[in-house]
Design a protein around this motif. Structure first.
Motif, PDB file in Angstrom:
ATOM      1  N   ALA A 117       0.852  -1.186   0.000  1.00 52.10           N
ATOM      2  CA  ALA A 117       0.000   0.000   0.000  1.00 52.10           C
ATOM      3  C   ALA A 117       0.887   1.235   0.000  1.00 52.10           C
ATOM      4  O   ALA A 117       1.883   1.295   0.725  1.00 52.10           O
ATOM      5  CB  ALA A 117      -0.888   0.013   1.242  1.00 52.10           C
ATOM      6  N   VAL A 118       0.533   2.223  -0.811  1.00 46.02           N
ATOM      7  CA  VAL A 118       1.282   3.480  -0.872  1.00 46.02           C
ATOM      8  C   VAL A 118       0.320   4.612  -0.574  1.00 46.02           C
ATOM      9  O   VAL A 118      -0.716   4.745  -1.227  1.00 46.02           O
ATOM     10  CB  VAL A 118       1.890   3.695  -2.283  1.00 46.02           C
ATOM     11  N   GLY A 119       0.654   5.431   0.418  1.00 38.85           N
ATOM     12  CA  GLY A 119      -0.157   6.609   0.703  1.00 38.85           C
ATOM     13  C   GLY A 119       0.433   7.781  -0.054  1.00 38.85           C
ATOM     14  O   GLY A 119       1.635   7.812  -0.326  1.00 38.85           O
ATOM     15  N   SER A 120      -0.402   8.753  -0.410  1.00 37.96           N
ATOM     16  CA  SER A 120       0.130   9.850  -1.204  1.00 37.96           C
ATOM     17  C   SER A 120      -0.570  11.151  -0.883  1.00 37.96           C
ATOM     18  O   SER A 120      -1.589  11.189  -0.213  1.00 37.96           O
ATOM     19  CB  SER A 120      -0.041   9.546  -2.692  1.00 37.96           C
ATOM     20  N   GLY A 121       0.013  12.216  -1.397  1.00 39.16           N
ATOM     21  CA  GLY A 121      -0.570  13.533  -1.233  1.00 39.16           C
ATOM     22  C   GLY A 121      -1.703  13.787  -2.201  1.00 39.16           C
ATOM     23  O   GLY A 121      -2.349  14.825  -2.147  1.00 39.16           O
ATOM     24  N   ALA A 122      -1.962  12.843  -3.087  1.00 42.25           N
ATOM     25  CA  ALA A 122      -3.047  12.986  -4.048  1.00 42.25           C
ATOM     26  C   ALA A 122      -4.368  12.532  -3.465  1.00 42.25           C
ATOM     27  O   ALA A 122      -5.322  12.302  -4.200  1.00 42.25           O
ATOM     28  CB  ALA A 122      -2.728  12.160  -5.302  1.00 42.25           C
ATOM     29  N   ARG A 123      -4.421  12.344  -2.170  1.00 43.45           N
ATOM     30  CA  ARG A 123      -5.621  11.901  -1.447  1.00 43.45           C
ATOM     31  C   ARG A 123      -6.072  10.524  -1.906  1.00 43.45           C
ATOM     32  O   ARG A 123      -7.256  10.223  -1.945  1.00 43.45           O
ATOM     33  CB  ARG A 123      -6.755  12.915  -1.618  1.00 43.45           C
ATOM     34  N   ILE A 124      -5.083   9.701  -2.283  1.00 43.26           N
ATOM     35  CA  ILE A 124      -5.369   8.371  -2.796  1.00 43.26           C
ATOM     36  C   ILE A 124      -4.439   7.389  -2.112  1.00 43.26           C
ATOM     37  O   ILE A 124      -3.271   7.720  -1.865  1.00 43.26           O
ATOM     38  CB  ILE A 124      -5.078   8.323  -4.324  1.00 43.26           C
ATOM     39  N   ILE A 125      -4.953   6.192  -1.819  1.00 41.46           N
ATOM     40  CA  ILE A 125      -4.058   5.109  -1.397  1.00 41.46           C
ATOM     41  C   ILE A 125      -3.991   4.154  -2.578  1.00 41.46           C
ATOM     42  O   ILE A 125      -5.024   3.720  -3.085  1.00 41.46           O
ATOM     43  CB  ILE A 125      -4.599   4.360  -0.171  1.00 41.46           C
ATOM     44  N   SER A 126      -2.784   3.823  -3.019  1.00 39.00           N
ATOM     45  CA  SER A 126      -2.632   2.868  -4.119  1.00 39.00           C
ATOM     46  C   SER A 126      -2.308   1.508  -3.541  1.00 39.00           C
ATOM     47  O   SER A 126      -1.317   1.355  -2.825  1.00 39.00           O
ATOM     48  CB  SER A 126      -1.470   3.285  -5.026  1.00 39.00           C
ATOM     49  N   ILE A 127      -3.132   0.524  -3.859  1.00 43.16           N
ATOM     50  CA  ILE A 127      -2.834  -0.857  -3.456  1.00 43.16           C
ATOM     51  C   ILE A 127      -2.272  -1.535  -4.696  1.00 43.16           C
ATOM     52  O   ILE A 127      -2.953  -1.622  -5.729  1.00 43.16           O
ATOM     53  CB  ILE A 127      -4.111  -1.591  -3.005  1.00 43.16           C
ATOM     54  N   CYS A 128      -1.026  -1.988  -4.611  1.00 43.22           N
ATOM     55  CA  CYS A 128      -0.356  -2.517  -5.802  1.00 43.22           C
ATOM     56  C   CYS A 128      -0.125  -4.016  -5.648  1.00 43.22           C
ATOM     57  O   CYS A 128       0.346  -4.463  -4.616  1.00 43.22           O
ATOM     58  CB  CYS A 128       0.984  -1.816  -5.993  1.00 43.22           C
ATOM     59  N   TYR A 129      -0.440  -4.765  -6.705  1.00 43.09           N
ATOM     60  CA  TYR A 129      -0.192  -6.203  -6.675  1.00 43.09           C
ATOM     61  C   TYR A 129       0.372  -6.609  -8.018  1.00 43.09           C
ATOM     62  O   TYR A 129       0.258  -5.891  -9.011  1.00 43.09           O
ATOM     63  CB  TYR A 129      -1.476  -6.973  -6.357  1.00 43.09           C
ATOM     64  N   PHE A 130       1.003  -7.798  -8.047  1.00 47.60           N
ATOM     65  CA  PHE A 130       1.698  -8.223  -9.248  1.00 47.60           C
ATOM     66  C   PHE A 130       0.764  -9.038 -10.126  1.00 47.60           C
ATOM     67  O   PHE A 130       0.145  -9.991  -9.666  1.00 47.60           O
ATOM     68  CB  PHE A 130       2.910  -9.069  -8.849  1.00 47.60           C
ATOM     69  N   GLU A 131       0.653  -8.638 -11.379  1.00 52.84           N
ATOM     70  CA  GLU A 131      -0.197  -9.375 -12.310  1.00 52.84           C
ATOM     71  C   GLU A 131       0.695 -10.267 -13.158  1.00 52.84           C
ATOM     72  O   GLU A 131       1.558  -9.771 -13.899  1.00 52.84           O
ATOM     73  CB  GLU A 131      -0.943  -8.381 -13.196  1.00 52.84           C
ATOM     74  N   GLU A 132       0.483 -11.573 -13.056  1.00 49.08           N
ATOM     75  CA  GLU A 132       1.397 -12.515 -13.716  1.00 49.08           C
ATOM     76  C   GLU A 132       1.345 -12.415 -15.225  1.00 49.08           C
ATOM     77  O   GLU A 132       2.372 -12.428 -15.896  1.00 49.08           O
ATOM     78  CB  GLU A 132       1.021 -13.958 -13.295  1.00 49.08           C
ATOM     79  N   GLU A 133       0.134 -12.310 -15.789  1.00 51.63           N
ATOM     80  CA  GLU A 133      -0.007 -12.396 -17.243  1.00 51.63           C
ATOM     81  C   GLU A 133       0.737 -11.288 -17.956  1.00 51.63           C
ATOM     82  O   GLU A 133       1.338 -11.485 -18.990  1.00 51.63           O
ATOM     83  CB  GLU A 133      -1.478 -12.374 -17.616  1.00 51.63           C
ATOM     84  N   ASN A 134       0.661 -10.070 -17.369  1.00 53.39           N
ATOM     85  CA  ASN A 134       1.355  -8.969 -18.039  1.00 53.39           C
ATOM     86  C   ASN A 134       2.704  -8.676 -17.421  1.00 53.39           C
ATOM     87  O   ASN A 134       3.416  -7.792 -17.890  1.00 53.39           O
ATOM     88  CB  ASN A 134       0.508  -7.696 -17.967  1.00 53.39           C
TER      89      ASN A 134
END
Lengths: 373, 151
Positions: A117-134
């Motif tokens: 999880a990445v918190g940011s000043g853009a008022r958004i939390i980005s939850i990042c996960y790895f996509e195998e196919e791409n």
């Protein structure tokens, strides 16, 4: 007394740090755009093994996953990189498109290390996960009802819930359930339905405003969260929305972590870690500092010439700008070095003075009788 | 070009309100009728020479975050009267009787009192400040600065 004090090279204030799984290596950032990885050599030495310098602006968060050995870094340049160590010892980086238009402020691997999880000043939390196919990292956004910069995030042990503290004086618990990579989670005290980006709970730091949230931490069992705010307070809340707030007499605390089911360690502008005990009903008792104020040496027979020179130059007789604590500047991050949130045995702290200090909690418990852990 | 460079009316335009990222605060409506502490009660306590009780009533009844300037000034004047009425020797007891919440509110009043000094008020307020500081420490001063809802 801190067990070990370490300064790394000529570098400046240390903003964030993270330990490898075997605690033989540490990744830290000296408040600039590089992440340095130091390896422990022998008893006391640290050698710089790598410099991870893909970011363009200041690095704001580092996290090192203990099982997979991957490092994730985020920076004010709105990017995050995932670093994997190759066979030959170099680190290969992968850019993660967070799709934010402001700086990233904090990053944390989830307990199972399949997402972060990445918190940011853009008022958004980005939850990042790895996509195998791409073969790339995908970011999903938590936007509502965030209205201000996220300053801190922490994962619940079930790998799905995420606590986030923000500059709008509120702490929120979200669900970060990604159905592509994991099973449906079982119901917890925080709720049964956990679709992605669902707001499970929201806590307001104070009715009178309360100050920015600097750090938030889930307890080891995930039932409670603790956070510290800029109004010099520390709060423990649980899933039943019960909130116990302690307004301390100290300067604001900047970082907090649970070290046992009934105690919290926090540190901040007072430059010394402070332990707070939490009783079963959630009430927080006054904190005790981990070290006594060191007596700063004031020479009794001061050199007369030096005294008058100081009085002329600075206006006071003795230059006593050295603080009575090990750290000389505010502590920016606490990490558990040995043990876990349910039983921490040693913690490390980094501060604005560029030092890394290690505190052995077991030994300190015997020195201070009232420091029951 | 020469015509509109002399005009600086554009400087009075608040462009931030048109920015879509603008943070809008929670508009908690403080009910204007439920205003501050009971003036008459406090005045009567002061007249009856019970300033310490007047202080307790004042602090428990103080409402924070009132938008109305006149109400805030009135509440400050009342607070100053109570603080001046308590003699330096009684301050220790008065502070000891308060709980943490009230001490924070007291510290806010002290700082507001510093902002509008009257004759001799600042010196007395400094004594108050020192006594509250020994009990509440730096934390109460930090809360004066960070709390959005001012007294």
């Amino acid at each position: 007394m801190a067990a070990a004090v370490q300064k790394f090279g000529p570098g400046g204030p240390i903003q964030c740090h993270a330990w490898s799984a075997d605690r033989q290596a540490i990744a830290l950032s000296h408040n600039d755009k590089d992440v340095m990885v130091y390896q422990q050599t022998g008893q006391k030495g640290w050698k710089e093994t790598s410099r991870l310098d893909q970011h363009d602006l200041r690095v704001t968060g580092i996290d090192w996953a203990p099982v997979s050995g991957r490092i994730v870094t985020c920076s004010q340049d709105r990017n995050a990189y995932v670093w994997v160590k190759e066979q030959n010892g170099t680190w290969r980086h992968t850019l993660v498109l967070l799709r934010i238009n402001r700086a990233a402020t904090c990053v944390k691997w989830s307990p199972e290390e399949n997402k972060f999880a990445v918190g940011s000043g853009a008022r958004i939390i980005s939850i990042c996960y790895f996509e195998e196919e791409n073969d790339w990292w995908v970011a999903k956004h938590i936007k509502r009802p965030l209205r201000s910069t996220i300053t801190t995030v922490d994962w619940h042990p079930n790998n799905v819930l995420l606590a986030a503290g923000s500059t709008d004086f509120k702490v929120r618990v979200f669900s970060a359930y990604i159905k592509d990579i994991e099973q449906k989670p079982a119901a917890t005290e925080w709720g049964a339905k956990m679709p992605f980006a669902n707001l499970m709970a929201e806590f307001s730091n104070s009715l009178t405003g309360g100050g920015w949230i600097h750090s938030v931490s889930f307890s080891a069992d995930g039932r409670r969260i603790a956070w510290v705010g800029h109004d010099s307070s520390i709060v423990v809340a649980d899933a039943g929305m019960a909130m116990m707030k302690l307004k301390t007499n100290f300067l604001p605390l900047l970082t907090v972590t649970w070290i046992s089911p009934s105690s919290i360690l926090a540190a901040g502008h007072d430059c010394v870690p402070i332990v707070f005990r939490v009783d079963p009903s959630g009430k927080i008792s006054d904190g005790s500092k981990l070290e006594e104020d060191k007596k700063v040496e004031t020479p009794i027979t001061a050199n007369a010439m030096r005294m008058f020179r100081n009085k002329d130059r600075v206006g006071q007789e003795l230059l006593d700008s050295k603080l009575a604590t090990t750290h000389q500047n505010q502590i920016t991050e606490i990490r558990i070095l040995r043990g876990s949130k349910s039983q921490a045995e040693a913690v490390s702290t980094t501060a604005g003075d560029g030092k890394l200090c290690i505190w052995h909690l077991r030994d300190l418990a015997t020195t201070f009788e009232d420091l029951k852990l | 070009m020469a015509k509109n460079t002399s005009s600086n009316v554009f400087r009075t335009l608040d462009v931030d309100q048109y920015n879509e990222d603008n943070y809008k605060e929670d508009n908690d409506s403080t009910d204007p009728a439920a205003l501050g502490p009971n003036d008459t009660l406090i005045t009567s306590l002061l007249a009856a020479n019970k300033p310490v009780e007047a202080l307790t009533h004042l602090l428990s009844g103080a409402t924070l975050g009132i938008k109305d300037q006149a109400a805030r000034t009135a509440s400050l004047t009342l607070a100053m009267r109570v603080l001046m009425a308590i003699k330096a020797s009684q301050i220790d007891d008065a502070v000891a009787q308060l709980d943490n919440e009230n001490r924070d509110v007291l510290m806010k009043f002290i700082y507001r009192g510093f902002e509008v000094p009257n004759e001799g008020s600042s010196a007395h307020l400094l004594v108050w400040h020192e006594k509250v500081f020994t009990v509440s420490g730096v934390g109460s001063i930090v809360r004066v600065l960070t709390d959005k809802k001012r007294v």
